[in-house]
Design a protein around this motif. Structure first.
Motif, short mmCIF file in Angstrom:
data_model
loop_
_atom_site.label_atom_id
_atom_site.label_comp_id
_atom_site.label_asym_id
_atom_site.label_seq_id
_atom_site.Cartn_x
_atom_site.Cartn_y
_atom_site.Cartn_z
N GLN A 1 63.40 -19.76 37.50
CA GLN A 1 64.37 -20.46 38.32
C GLN A 1 65.32 -21.23 37.42
O GLN A 1 64.88 -21.93 36.50
N ILE B 1 70.28 -23.25 43.06
CA ILE B 1 69.30 -22.70 42.14
C ILE B 1 69.32 -21.18 42.28
O ILE B 1 69.44 -20.65 43.39
N ALA C 1 67.12 -17.78 41.60
CA ALA C 1 65.82 -17.20 41.27
C ALA C 1 66.07 -15.85 40.61
O ALA C 1 66.66 -14.95 41.20
#
Length: 238
Positions: A137, A166, A168
């Motif tokens: 992440q 964020i 991933a």
């Protein structure tokens, strides 16, 4: 009985005379007021609770950072691999400039990605948040958030509060490498066929060739015959 009454009266008279002091500075002043009770609801006894006036203040809410209007382009990293050895975690990343590098998750806490791999100050402030077996992440800066998923590179955007995004990153399945070409081994029969073709072609070229033959009686004085596969020729004897 009479003597007892006289004696008691005399003792009372002496006490009253001693209590009255002509030089007492507080003589004639009103008696002091009793102490006032403190305001507020205080807790008595052995309890450790604070009194009501000293209640704890409410926690201050953090200020929400507003996302800037002029956003920079989304710059994504790609995941090439991860490494987990004991409590040490690292990610093998490919920077937006296509440079491959290793970023360690320092103390297993939020770690800023080294700006030298991004090659630009305006694209700094990326943070590595977590490293798992096949995924990581990365926190994006507020002025260049993660806005668009890119399945080809394993990038999936996650919206957080206060304008923080964020990404991933997951390992993508790559195409299998092509097998190397095996060298072609010529069989003996094929070699013979090629040789026969070359001979036939040579015969076709020289089929009209006639070898020159010089008879001995035709050799003039001072000359001699040199015989070759391509014909005879005359050369001087000396």
């Amino acid at each position: 009985m009479r003597n007892i009454i006289i004696t008691a009266t005399a003792i009372l008279f002496v006490i009253n005379v001693q209590a009255f002091d002509l030089f007492n500075p507080d003589r004639g002043k009103p008696p002091p007021k009793p102490p006032s009770k403190p305001s507020g609801n205080y807790v008595t006894g052995s309890s450790n609770k604070l009194p009501t006036p000293f209640k704890a203040k409410a926690s201050i809410k953090p200020t929400i950072t507003k996302r800037p209007k002029n956003l920079l382009p989304q710059k994504d990293f790609a995941l090439k691999g991860t490494s987990i050895i004991g409590n040490k975690r690292a990610a093998i990343l490919i920077a937006p400039n296509k440079k491959e590098f290793i970023q360690y998750l320092k103390d297993n806490k939020r770690t800023e990605i080294d700006a030298k791999y991004v090659k630009s100050e305006k694209y700094k402030s990326y943070y590595l948040l977590n490293v798992e077996a096949r995924s990581v992440q990365i926190e994006y800066p507020i002025n260049a958030p993660c806005r668009k998923d890119k399945d080809k590179f394993g990038v999936k955007c996650i919206e957080k509060s206060d304008g923080i995004t964020i990404a991933a990153l997951n390992l993508t399945q790559r195409k299998a490498l092509k097998a190397p070409r095996r060298p072609i081994i010529k069989k003996p029969a094929e070699k013979n066929r090629k040789r026969d073709k070359k001979l036939a072609k040579r015969k076709e070229i020289y089929k009209n060739f006639k070898r020159k033959v010089i008879k001995d009686e035709d050799v003039p004085p001072g000359m001699r015959v040199v015989r070759t596969p391509f014909g005879d020729r005359l050369v001087p004897t000396k």
